[in-house]
Scaffold this active site. Structure first.
Site, PDB file in Angstrom:
ATOM      1  N   SER A  24       0.804  -1.233   0.000  1.00  0.00           N
ATOM      2  CA  SER A  24       0.000   0.000   0.000  1.00  0.00           C
ATOM      3  C   SER A  24       0.835   1.280   0.000  1.00  0.00           C
ATOM      4  O   SER A  24       0.538   2.212  -0.756  1.00  0.00           O
ATOM      5  CB  SER A  24      -0.966   0.006   1.192  1.00  0.00           C
ATOM      6  OG  SER A  24      -1.942  -0.989   1.042  1.00  0.00           O
ATOM      7  N   LYS A  73      -9.534  -4.482  12.266  1.00  0.00           N
ATOM      8  CA  LYS A  73     -10.711  -3.946  11.564  1.00  0.00           C
ATOM      9  C   LYS A  73     -11.952  -3.826  12.445  1.00  0.00           C
ATOM     10  O   LYS A  73     -12.681  -2.830  12.362  1.00  0.00           O
ATOM     11  CB  LYS A  73     -11.037  -4.803  10.341  1.00  0.00           C
ATOM     12  CG  LYS A  73     -10.027  -4.708   9.216  1.00  0.00           C
ATOM     13  CD  LYS A  73     -10.490  -5.541   8.026  1.00  0.00           C
ATOM     14  CE  LYS A  73      -9.542  -5.418   6.858  1.00  0.00           C
ATOM     15  NZ  LYS A  73     -10.025  -6.152   5.677  1.00  0.00           N
ATOM     16  N   GLY A 136     -14.062 -11.833   7.502  1.00  0.00           N
ATOM     17  CA  GLY A 136     -14.156 -10.409   7.188  1.00  0.00           C
ATOM     18  C   GLY A 136     -14.337 -10.102   5.728  1.00  0.00           C
ATOM     19  O   GLY A 136     -15.236  -9.347   5.338  1.00  0.00           O
ATOM     20  N   ALA A 137     -13.481 -10.683   4.868  1.00  0.00           N
ATOM     21  CA  ALA A 137     -13.575 -10.418   3.430  1.00  0.00           C
ATOM     22  C   ALA A 137     -14.889 -10.941   2.875  1.00  0.00           C
ATOM     23  O   ALA A 137     -15.555 -10.276   2.079  1.00  0.00           O
ATOM     24  CB  ALA A 137     -12.393 -11.057   2.699  1.00  0.00           C
ATOM     25  N   LYS A 159     -19.552 -24.821  10.150  1.00  0.00           N
ATOM     26  CA  LYS A 159     -20.479 -24.793  11.278  1.00  0.00           C
ATOM     27  C   LYS A 159     -19.669 -24.839  12.564  1.00  0.00           C
ATOM     28  O   LYS A 159     -19.680 -25.813  13.305  1.00  0.00           O
ATOM     29  CB  LYS A 159     -21.456 -25.957  11.195  1.00  0.00           C
ATOM     30  CG  LYS A 159     -22.899 -25.526  11.375  1.00  0.00           C
ATOM     31  CD  LYS A 159     -23.879 -26.591  10.989  1.00  0.00           C
ATOM     32  CE  LYS A 159     -25.289 -26.004  11.088  1.00  0.00           C
ATOM     33  NZ  LYS A 159     -26.308 -26.981  10.731  1.00  0.00           N
TER      34      LYS A 159
END
Length: 289
Positions: A24, A73, A136-137, A159
């Site tokens: 990044s 996050k 998350g994604a 599960k």
């Protein structure tokens, strides 16, 4: 870099742990320089228990923005003044924008997924999408697809202790977008997954299956479910061609790797920070070849 940093240069950063491998800073700093924007972007290794202090520092230093990666996050959500619809539904933040002291949390992972599909000529609206995964994604993808007009979303997840969270996500989506049908099943139910893939327009692997050390595995156990006309996407970007994508390609599917999702979530965040478009084609050629 040192020639363009001045007393007025605005600071942006990535927080998470680890962040030393992140591309990044190079991508953002190149784009700032290319567009003549007076910003600099750095990465800070910030553990989950340090997020509160990091966000307070963001306020103190009047930073323009901050990207957030794992494991920070969900923790970052607690310290936002406002959340975008996607961040509220997902319960996570990967992009924070500071507008004169007001912090708004966004999640651009799902936007990155949708934009990556669009970059390959595939639209979400009116489609049936089957997603493997509930992390998350996966959650960001499910939420954004619903917000962008998906007709039906089928979710397969383990599960385990986190299955309840997947059910909660499905319930949130139904309440926010009642016109979108959402169903959740056990990922171990191979026959059901094959049935759902067979009636889907798009299939997405948003689990870690396919990433090392599971690079010889695929989340799809019955390859007969893969067919021409089906769009198959993998959120895994290393390796670029996973076993799933290789087998989908052999079955005649349209295949889309996870690398583009990584690029486009950054494009969305860049727009939130600067109001300008990242020079996407140049960034692709320079950092994503």
């Amino acid at each position: 870099m040192e020639h363009r940093i001045t007393g007025t240069t605005g600071l942006l950063a990535l927080i998470g742990s680890p962040v030393g491998h992140s591309g990044s800073p190079a991508m953002y700093n190149y784009s700032f320089q290319r567009l003549g924007l007076d910003y600099a972007y750095v990465a800070f290794d910030v553990k989950q228990e340090e997020v509160k202090d990091a966000i307070q520092a963001m306020r103190t230093f009047r930073m323009r923005g901050m990207n957030v990666t794992m494991p920070d996050k969900t923790e970052a959500v607690k310290y936002m003044d406002e959340l975008s619809a996607a961040a509220r539904l997902t319960g996570a933040v990967n992009t924070i924008v500071n507008d004169n002291g007001k912090l708004t949390g966004h999640i651009t992972d799902g936007e990155g997924f949708v934009s990556n599909l669009r970059d390959h000529g595939v639209e979400i609206a009116g489609k049936k999408i089957t997603v493997a995964g509930g992390g998350g994604a996966a959650t960001a993808i499910q939420v954004q697809c619903a917000l962008d007009g998906a007709k039906e979303i089928t979710i397969f997840n383990k599960k385990d202790d986190f299955f309840a969270r997947t059910l909660e996500t499905a319930d949130k989506i139904r309440k926010e977008k009642p016109q979108c049908s959402v169903n959740v099943y056990d990922i171990e139910d191979v026959a059901k997954m094959s049935q759902e893939i067979a009636s889907s327009d798009i299939f997405v692997n948003a689990t870690i299956v396919g990433m090392k050390p599971m690079d010889k595995e695929s989340v799809v156990k019955d390859v007969s479910a893969l067919r021409p006309g089906l769009v198959v996407c993998d959120a895994v970007y290393n390796p670029k061609e996973t076993r799933l994508l290789r087998e989908a390609k052999e079955a005649g599917c349209t295949c889309i790797s996870g690398e583009g999702m990584l690029l486009w979530q950054g494009v969305a965040a860049f727009k939130l920070y600067t109001g300008q478009d990242m020079p996407v084609q140049e960034v692709k050629e320079r950092f994503f070849q």
